[in-house]
Design a protein around this motif. Sequence first.
Motif, PDB file in Angstrom:
ATOM      1  N   GLY A  45      59.918  17.141  76.480  1.00  0.00           N
ATOM      2  CA  GLY A  45      60.810  18.149  75.924  1.00  0.00           C
ATOM      3  C   GLY A  45      61.753  17.656  74.843  1.00  0.00           C
ATOM      4  O   GLY A  45      61.757  18.193  73.724  1.00  0.00           O
ATOM      5  N   PRO A  46      62.587  16.651  75.114  1.00  0.00           N
ATOM      6  CA  PRO A  46      63.530  16.186  74.090  1.00  0.00           C
ATOM      7  C   PRO A  46      62.839  15.669  72.821  1.00  0.00           C
ATOM      8  O   PRO A  46      63.334  15.869  71.714  1.00  0.00           O
ATOM      9  N   VAL A  47      61.672  15.017  72.994  1.00  0.00           N
ATOM     10  CA  VAL A  47      60.947  14.509  71.831  1.00  0.00           C
ATOM     11  C   VAL A  47      60.384  15.670  71.022  1.00  0.00           C
ATOM     12  O   VAL A  47      60.416  15.662  69.788  1.00  0.00           O
ATOM     13  N   PHE A  48      59.882  16.680  71.719  1.00  0.00           N
ATOM     14  CA  PHE A  48      59.353  17.861  71.022  1.00  0.00           C
ATOM     15  C   PHE A  48      60.458  18.586  70.264  1.00  0.00           C
ATOM     16  O   PHE A  48      60.242  19.070  69.143  1.00  0.00           O
ATOM     17  N   SER A  49      61.645  18.652  70.858  1.00  0.00           N
ATOM     18  CA  SER A  49      62.768  19.322  70.192  1.00  0.00           C
ATOM     19  C   SER A  49      63.198  18.583  68.937  1.00  0.00           C
ATOM     20  O   SER A  49      63.711  19.193  67.989  1.00  0.00           O
ATOM     21  N   ALA A  50      63.004  17.274  68.937  1.00  0.00           N
ATOM     22  CA  ALA A  50      63.396  16.463  67.778  1.00  0.00           C
ATOM     23  C   ALA A  50      62.307  16.401  66.711  1.00  0.00           C
ATOM     24  O   ALA A  50      62.495  15.771  65.674  1.00  0.00           O
ATOM     25  N   THR A  51      61.165  17.049  66.952  1.00  0.00           N
ATOM     26  CA  THR A  51      60.051  17.033  66.007  1.00  0.00           C
ATOM     27  C   THR A  51      60.229  18.153  64.992  1.00  0.00           C
ATOM     28  O   THR A  51      60.353  19.325  65.362  1.00  0.00           O
ATOM     29  N   THR A  52      60.246  17.826  63.723  1.00  0.00           N
ATOM     30  CA  THR A  52      60.450  18.805  62.656  1.00  0.00           C
ATOM     31  C   THR A  52      59.103  19.284  62.093  1.00  0.00           C
ATOM     32  O   THR A  52      58.044  18.719  62.400  1.00  0.00           O
ATOM     33  N   TYR A  54      51.783  14.387  60.694  1.00  0.00           N
ATOM     34  CA  TYR A  54      50.788  14.049  61.709  1.00  0.00           C
ATOM     35  C   TYR A  54      49.429  14.650  61.371  1.00  0.00           C
ATOM     36  O   TYR A  54      48.386  14.020  61.611  1.00  0.00           O
ATOM     37  N   VAL A  55      49.397  15.848  60.845  1.00  0.00           N
ATOM     38  CA  VAL A  55      48.123  16.475  60.459  1.00  0.00           C
ATOM     39  C   VAL A  55      47.434  15.657  59.366  1.00  0.00           C
ATOM     40  O   VAL A  55      46.233  15.361  59.451  1.00  0.00           O
ATOM     41  N   LEU A  56      48.196  15.278  58.339  1.00  0.00           N
ATOM     42  CA  LEU A  56      47.620  14.487  57.253  1.00  0.00           C
ATOM     43  C   LEU A  56      47.188  13.108  57.730  1.00  0.00           C
ATOM     44  O   LEU A  56      46.113  12.611  57.359  1.00  0.00           O
ATOM     45  N   LEU A  57      48.013  12.486  58.560  1.00  0.00           N
ATOM     46  CA  LEU A  57      47.712  11.142  59.034  1.00  0.00           C
ATOM     47  C   LEU A  57      46.480  11.139  59.940  1.00  0.00           C
ATOM     48  O   LEU A  57      45.547  10.338  59.750  1.00  0.00           O
ATOM     49  N   LEU A  58      46.465  12.051  60.916  1.00  0.00           N
ATOM     50  CA  LEU A  58      45.322  12.115  61.826  1.00  0.00           C
ATOM     51  C   LEU A  58      44.055  12.555  61.094  1.00  0.00           C
ATOM     52  O   LEU A  58      42.963  12.054  61.388  1.00  0.00           O
ATOM     53  N   PHE A  60      58.339  11.804  51.412  1.00  0.00           N
ATOM     54  CA  PHE A  60      59.176  12.870  51.938  1.00  0.00           C
ATOM     55  C   PHE A  60      59.079  12.970  53.462  1.00  0.00           C
ATOM     56  O   PHE A  60      59.517  13.958  54.047  1.00  0.00           O
ATOM     57  N   SER A  61      58.516  11.943  54.079  1.00  0.00           N
ATOM     58  CA  SER A  61      58.348  11.929  55.527  1.00  0.00           C
ATOM     59  C   SER A  61      59.005  10.686  56.115  1.00  0.00           C
ATOM     60  O   SER A  61      59.568   9.864  55.404  1.00  0.00           O
ATOM     61  N   ARG A  62      58.916  10.552  57.431  1.00  0.00           N
ATOM     62  CA  ARG A  62      59.471   9.385  58.100  1.00  0.00           C
ATOM     63  C   ARG A  62      58.656   8.124  57.833  1.00  0.00           C
ATOM     64  O   ARG A  62      59.064   7.027  58.225  1.00  0.00           O
ATOM     65  N   LEU A  63      57.515   8.252  57.161  1.00  0.00           N
ATOM     66  CA  LEU A  63      56.682   7.092  56.856  1.00  0.00           C
ATOM     67  C   LEU A  63      57.357   6.121  55.891  1.00  0.00           C
ATOM     68  O   LEU A  63      56.875   4.998  55.714  1.00  0.00           O
ATOM     69  N   VAL A  64      58.458   6.533  55.262  1.00  0.00           N
ATOM     70  CA  VAL A  64      59.147   5.634  54.337  1.00  0.00           C
ATOM     71  C   VAL A  64      59.648   4.377  55.040  1.00  0.00           C
ATOM     72  O   VAL A  64      59.891   3.350  54.394  1.00  0.00           O
ATOM     73  N   HIS A  65      59.787   4.433  56.377  1.00  0.00           N
ATOM     74  CA  HIS A  65      60.306   3.272  57.095  1.00  0.00           C
ATOM     75  C   HIS A  65      59.364   2.071  57.008  1.00  0.00           C
ATOM     76  O   HIS A  65      59.757   0.951  57.330  1.00  0.00           O
ATOM     77  N   VAL A  66      58.121   2.298  56.563  1.00  0.00           N
ATOM     78  CA  VAL A  66      57.179   1.194  56.391  1.00  0.00           C
ATOM     79  C   VAL A  66      57.735   0.169  55.403  1.00  0.00           C
ATOM     80  O   VAL A  66      57.480  -1.035  55.521  1.00  0.00           O
ATOM     81  N   PHE A  67      58.506   0.635  54.426  1.00  0.00           N
ATOM     82  CA  PHE A  67      59.033  -0.241  53.387  1.00  0.00           C
ATOM     83  C   PHE A  67      60.451  -0.719  53.697  1.00  0.00           C
ATOM     84  O   PHE A  67      61.147  -1.203  52.811  1.00  0.00           O
ATOM     85  N   SER A  68      60.865  -0.586  54.930  1.00  0.00           N
ATOM     86  CA  SER A  68      62.193  -1.037  55.332  1.00  0.00           C
ATOM     87  C   SER A  68      62.082  -2.386  56.020  1.00  0.00           C
ATOM     88  O   SER A  68      61.291  -2.555  56.950  1.00  0.00           O
ATOM     89  N   MET A  69      62.872  -3.327  55.554  1.00  0.00           N
ATOM     90  CA  MET A  69      62.918  -4.656  56.166  1.00  0.00           C
ATOM     91  C   MET A  69      64.375  -5.029  56.404  1.00  0.00           C
ATOM     92  O   MET A  69      65.175  -5.024  55.467  1.00  0.00           O
ATOM     93  N   PRO A  70      64.735  -5.353  57.639  1.00  0.00           N
ATOM     94  CA  PRO A  70      66.137  -5.665  57.956  1.00  0.00           C
ATOM     95  C   PRO A  70      66.541  -7.061  57.497  1.00  0.00           C
ATOM     96  O   PRO A  70      66.985  -7.901  58.281  1.00  0.00           O
ATOM     97  N   LEU A  71      66.388  -7.314  56.196  1.00  0.00           N
ATOM     98  CA  LEU A  71      66.734  -8.641  55.679  1.00  0.00           C
ATOM     99  C   LEU A  71      68.227  -8.919  55.758  1.00  0.00           C
ATOM    100  O   LEU A  71      68.648 -10.071  55.796  1.00  0.00           O
ATOM    101  N   ARG A 121      63.803   8.017  62.682  1.00  0.00           N
ATOM    102  CA  ARG A 121      64.319   8.987  63.652  1.00  0.00           C
ATOM    103  C   ARG A 121      63.732   8.671  65.038  1.00  0.00           C
ATOM    104  O   ARG A 121      63.052   9.498  65.651  1.00  0.00           O
ATOM    105  N   SER A 122      63.978   7.474  65.482  1.00  0.00           N
ATOM    106  CA  SER A 122      63.395   6.981  66.731  1.00  0.00           C
ATOM    107  C   SER A 122      63.739   7.885  67.909  1.00  0.00           C
ATOM    108  O   SER A 122      64.865   8.370  68.041  1.00  0.00           O
ATOM    109  N   SER A 123      62.744   8.083  68.771  1.00  0.00           N
ATOM    110  CA  SER A 123      62.932   8.893  69.982  1.00  0.00           C
ATOM    111  C   SER A 123      62.741   8.050  71.230  1.00  0.00           C
ATOM    112  O   SER A 123      62.416   8.570  72.302  1.00  0.00           O
ATOM    113  N   GLN A 124      62.946   6.755  71.115  1.00  0.00           N
ATOM    114  CA  GLN A 124      62.726   5.849  72.235  1.00  0.00           C
ATOM    115  C   GLN A 124      63.655   6.146  73.403  1.00  0.00           C
ATOM    116  O   GLN A 124      63.290   5.947  74.570  1.00  0.00           O
ATOM    117  N   LEU A 125      64.856   6.627  73.122  1.00  0.00           N
ATOM    118  CA  LEU A 125      65.813   6.918  74.193  1.00  0.00           C
ATOM    119  C   LEU A 125      65.342   8.071  75.066  1.00  0.00           C
ATOM    120  O   LEU A 125      65.726   8.167  76.233  1.00  0.00           O
TER     121      LEU A 125
END
Length: 255
Positions: free
Chosen positions: A130-137, A144-148, A214-225, A51-55
Amino acid sequence: MNHPIAAQDAPTAVGTQAILLWVVVPYVSIAIFVVGHVWRYRYDKFGWTTRSSQLYENRLLRLGGPLFHFGILLVAVGHVGGLLVPKSWTEAVGISDTAYHVMAVALGVVVGFATLVGAAILVYRRRTVGPVFSATTRNDKVMYVLLLGTIVLGLGTTVLGNLVENPHDYRETVSPWFRSIFYFQPEPELMTRATLGFQLHALAAWALFAFWPFSRLVHVFSMPLGYLTRPYIVYRSRDAARDSRTARRGWERVR
């Protein structure tokens, strides 16, 4: 004549709490981690994303992103070496305890602080843009609490634990306990001898692993092969006036 057994040689009694914390919790976390990823991939493929917020914002992301991602990668490599490589192996190749200790602490502190600073920048970005905060679930906030929490506990154990005169040697307690989990011969008594900092860090890590699928961390196992084998994308102009132009070699229109 009966000879008393020295306290250090006496077998360590393992209570129910130790079995629950250092046997049940790890296996439950691993089961949720594996089954959760399988379930997520089968039933939520479209949600398998960062759920990239780079834009929305790029300046802070360009600073915090590399710090965090490269830092956490090196932290993972360090944990693999510290937990999976037995102490006898490093001694066999001529690395003394002092050399290993200095190297592990120096690299651990530098990489740990870099990861923490990167994570702090990313959290600050999510809170102030603002837009990034609005996109934060809520899911992101828990992640973030568990990771930090896991990072801070690990870094605190590395820094504070080595300020004392005789720092705890985790390669004699935490590391063999961790390996025993995967040998299916768990030794919870080893963790009862570890310091509180290492115990809290381990529990926080297991909680993070259980929440991971159940989080966005699943992208760690994504490879655009698929990008390596997918066909080229053919672009066709809708401008009819281009038909009268002579196309350059290799750029002829497809008819």
